[in-house]
Design a protein around this motif. Structure first.
Motif, PDB file in Angstrom:
ATOM      1  N   ASP A  25      -7.941 -63.069 -38.071  1.00 22.59           N
ATOM      2  CA  ASP A  25      -8.758 -63.788 -37.102  1.00 22.59           C
ATOM      3  C   ASP A  25      -9.794 -62.881 -36.456  1.00 22.59           C
ATOM      4  O   ASP A  25     -10.874 -63.335 -36.059  1.00 22.59           O
ATOM      5  CB  ASP A  25      -7.859 -64.437 -36.044  1.00 22.59           C
ATOM      6  CG  ASP A  25      -7.046 -65.578 -36.630  1.00 22.59           C
ATOM      7  OD1 ASP A  25      -7.482 -66.139 -37.648  1.00 22.59           O
ATOM      8  OD2 ASP A  25      -5.979 -65.911 -36.069  1.00 22.59           O
ATOM      9  N   VAL A  26      -9.479 -61.594 -36.333  1.00 18.70           N
ATOM     10  CA  VAL A  26     -10.501 -60.641 -35.897  1.00 18.70           C
ATOM     11  C   VAL A  26     -11.671 -60.666 -36.876  1.00 18.70           C
ATOM     12  O   VAL A  26     -12.842 -60.681 -36.480  1.00 18.70           O
ATOM     13  CB  VAL A  26      -9.915 -59.217 -35.791  1.00 18.70           C
ATOM     14  CG1 VAL A  26     -11.025 -58.195 -35.556  1.00 18.70           C
ATOM     15  CG2 VAL A  26      -8.882 -59.141 -34.679  1.00 18.70           C
ATOM     16  N   SER A  31     -17.419 -62.305 -38.084  1.00 19.83           N
ATOM     17  CA  SER A  31     -18.440 -62.993 -38.884  1.00 19.83           C
ATOM     18  C   SER A  31     -18.846 -64.321 -38.252  1.00 19.83           C
ATOM     19  O   SER A  31     -19.455 -65.161 -38.912  1.00 19.83           O
ATOM     20  CB  SER A  31     -17.915 -63.228 -40.305  1.00 19.83           C
ATOM     21  OG  SER A  31     -16.777 -64.078 -40.287  1.00 19.83           O
ATOM     22  N   HIS A  32     -18.514 -64.494 -36.983  1.00 19.80           N
ATOM     23  CA  HIS A  32     -18.714 -65.767 -36.274  1.00 19.80           C
ATOM     24  C   HIS A  32     -20.138 -66.285 -36.392  1.00 19.80           C
ATOM     25  O   HIS A  32     -20.379 -67.412 -36.856  1.00 19.80           O
ATOM     26  CB  HIS A  32     -18.331 -65.571 -34.804  1.00 19.80           C
ATOM     27  CG  HIS A  32     -18.529 -66.778 -33.932  1.00 19.80           C
ATOM     28  ND1 HIS A  32     -19.767 -67.117 -33.409  1.00 19.80           N
ATOM     29  CD2 HIS A  32     -17.665 -67.718 -33.477  1.00 19.80           C
ATOM     30  CE1 HIS A  32     -19.659 -68.209 -32.678  1.00 19.80           C
ATOM     31  NE2 HIS A  32     -18.394 -68.597 -32.699  1.00 19.80           N
ATOM     32  N   ASP A  33     -21.126 -65.478 -35.981  1.00 24.45           N
ATOM     33  CA  ASP A  33     -22.500 -65.966 -35.918  1.00 24.45           C
ATOM     34  C   ASP A  33     -23.042 -66.328 -37.297  1.00 24.45           C
ATOM     35  O   ASP A  33     -23.697 -67.369 -37.470  1.00 24.45           O
ATOM     36  CB  ASP A  33     -23.404 -64.925 -35.261  1.00 24.45           C
ATOM     37  CG  ASP A  33     -23.109 -64.763 -33.771  1.00 24.45           C
ATOM     38  OD1 ASP A  33     -22.299 -65.556 -33.235  1.00 24.45           O
ATOM     39  OD2 ASP A  33     -23.668 -63.845 -33.141  1.00 24.45           O
ATOM     40  N   ALA A  34     -22.757 -65.500 -38.290  1.00 19.19           N
ATOM     41  CA  ALA A  34     -23.229 -65.785 -39.647  1.00 19.19           C
ATOM     42  C   ALA A  34     -22.572 -67.042 -40.198  1.00 19.19           C
ATOM     43  O   ALA A  34     -23.234 -67.889 -40.821  1.00 19.19           O
ATOM     44  CB  ALA A  34     -22.955 -64.593 -40.561  1.00 19.19           C
ATOM     45  N   ALA A  35     -21.272 -67.191 -39.989  1.00 21.97           N
ATOM     46  CA  ALA A  35     -20.557 -68.360 -40.502  1.00 21.97           C
ATOM     47  C   ALA A  35     -21.028 -69.636 -39.820  1.00 21.97           C
ATOM     48  O   ALA A  35     -21.231 -70.673 -40.478  1.00 21.97           O
ATOM     49  CB  ALA A  35     -19.054 -68.168 -40.303  1.00 21.97           C
ATOM     50  N   VAL A  36     -21.200 -69.570 -38.498  1.00 15.21           N
ATOM     51  CA  VAL A  36     -21.676 -70.744 -37.755  1.00 15.21           C
ATOM     52  C   VAL A  36     -23.075 -71.128 -38.212  1.00 15.21           C
ATOM     53  O   VAL A  36     -23.374 -72.305 -38.479  1.00 15.21           O
ATOM     54  CB  VAL A  36     -21.649 -70.477 -36.239  1.00 15.21           C
ATOM     55  CG1 VAL A  36     -22.383 -71.579 -35.477  1.00 15.21           C
ATOM     56  CG2 VAL A  36     -20.218 -70.361 -35.744  1.00 15.21           C
TER      57      VAL A  36
END
Length: 212
Positions: A25-26, A31-36
């Protein structure tokens, strides 16, 4: 007073129940911004007009500072799934969610619908983070801390992680990048049940004002 109480809830104590993030989950949060961004591009390119209108409404608004949020309460919560191989954008019917303070952060429960969620919201590295377990309604959930290290699922239990933002007192959005099932991005749109918090605050102010 209210803001001070929220501050105390969000600062971990020696006995805090704050979640320890799984390594998988880390990686999802890193990669939050790229995935979103990639999932939203797919949604806006191929989503139906009505679903796109809802998506724009959900994404609107700048997040309140974590120390100024008002999370506890009963909420109507709707899932939107963006990106992936099945459909560029799907919006589901609203169900019921409950957020409660527990002295260290907040517990989170999605209590209706065929897919449920149990977890918590903590302030981790300056962001409000949801960690939890998604599960099918007739399956006993496994605590987040006891989930397998890998992001795998048999379709009945799966790990959940996401970033929590509250653009106004009566609305919360949770972005869950790279979910284990079905899509590239899950968005949970929460709308407060009962009287709006803004109206309640105005009522309290009026009641406290001295009479002429």
């Amino acid at each position: 007073m209210i803001r001070s109480a929220v501050l105390l809830l969000l600062i971990p104590s020696a006995t805090s129940a704050q979640a320890t993030l799984r390594a998988a989950d880390v990686a999802r949060l890193e990669s939050h911004d790229a995935a979103v961004g990639a999932a939203l591009l797919q949604a806006f390119a191929g989503g139906a007009r009505g679903d796109l209108d809802l998506l724009q409404e959900v994404l609107a608004g700048t997040a309140t500072s974590p120390l100024a949020t008002a999370l506890p309460g009963d909420w109507s919560c709707r899932t939107l799934k963006a990106g992936g191989d099945l459909n560029p954008l799907v919006a589901y019917a609203p169900f019921d969610c409950v957020i409660a303070a527990d002295g260290a952060g907040f517990t989170f429960e999605k209590t209706s619908g065929s897919q449920r969620l149990t977890g918590r919201i903590d302030l981790i590295d300056g962001r409000m983070i949801l960690t939890g377990t998604g599960y099918v309604a007739d399956t006993p959930p496994v605590p987040y801390a006891d989930l397998p290290a890998e992001n795998l699922s048999d379709g009945t239990i799966w790990p959940v992680v996401g970033t929590v933002a509250q653009p106004d007192p009566d609305r919360i959005r949770i972005l869950m990048p790279q979910p284990v099932l079905e899509s590239d991005l899950d968005i949970l749109d929460l709308r407060r049940k009962g009287p709006p918090q803004t109206e309640a605050a105005e009522d309290e102010t009026s009641a406290a004002a001295p009479a002429d």
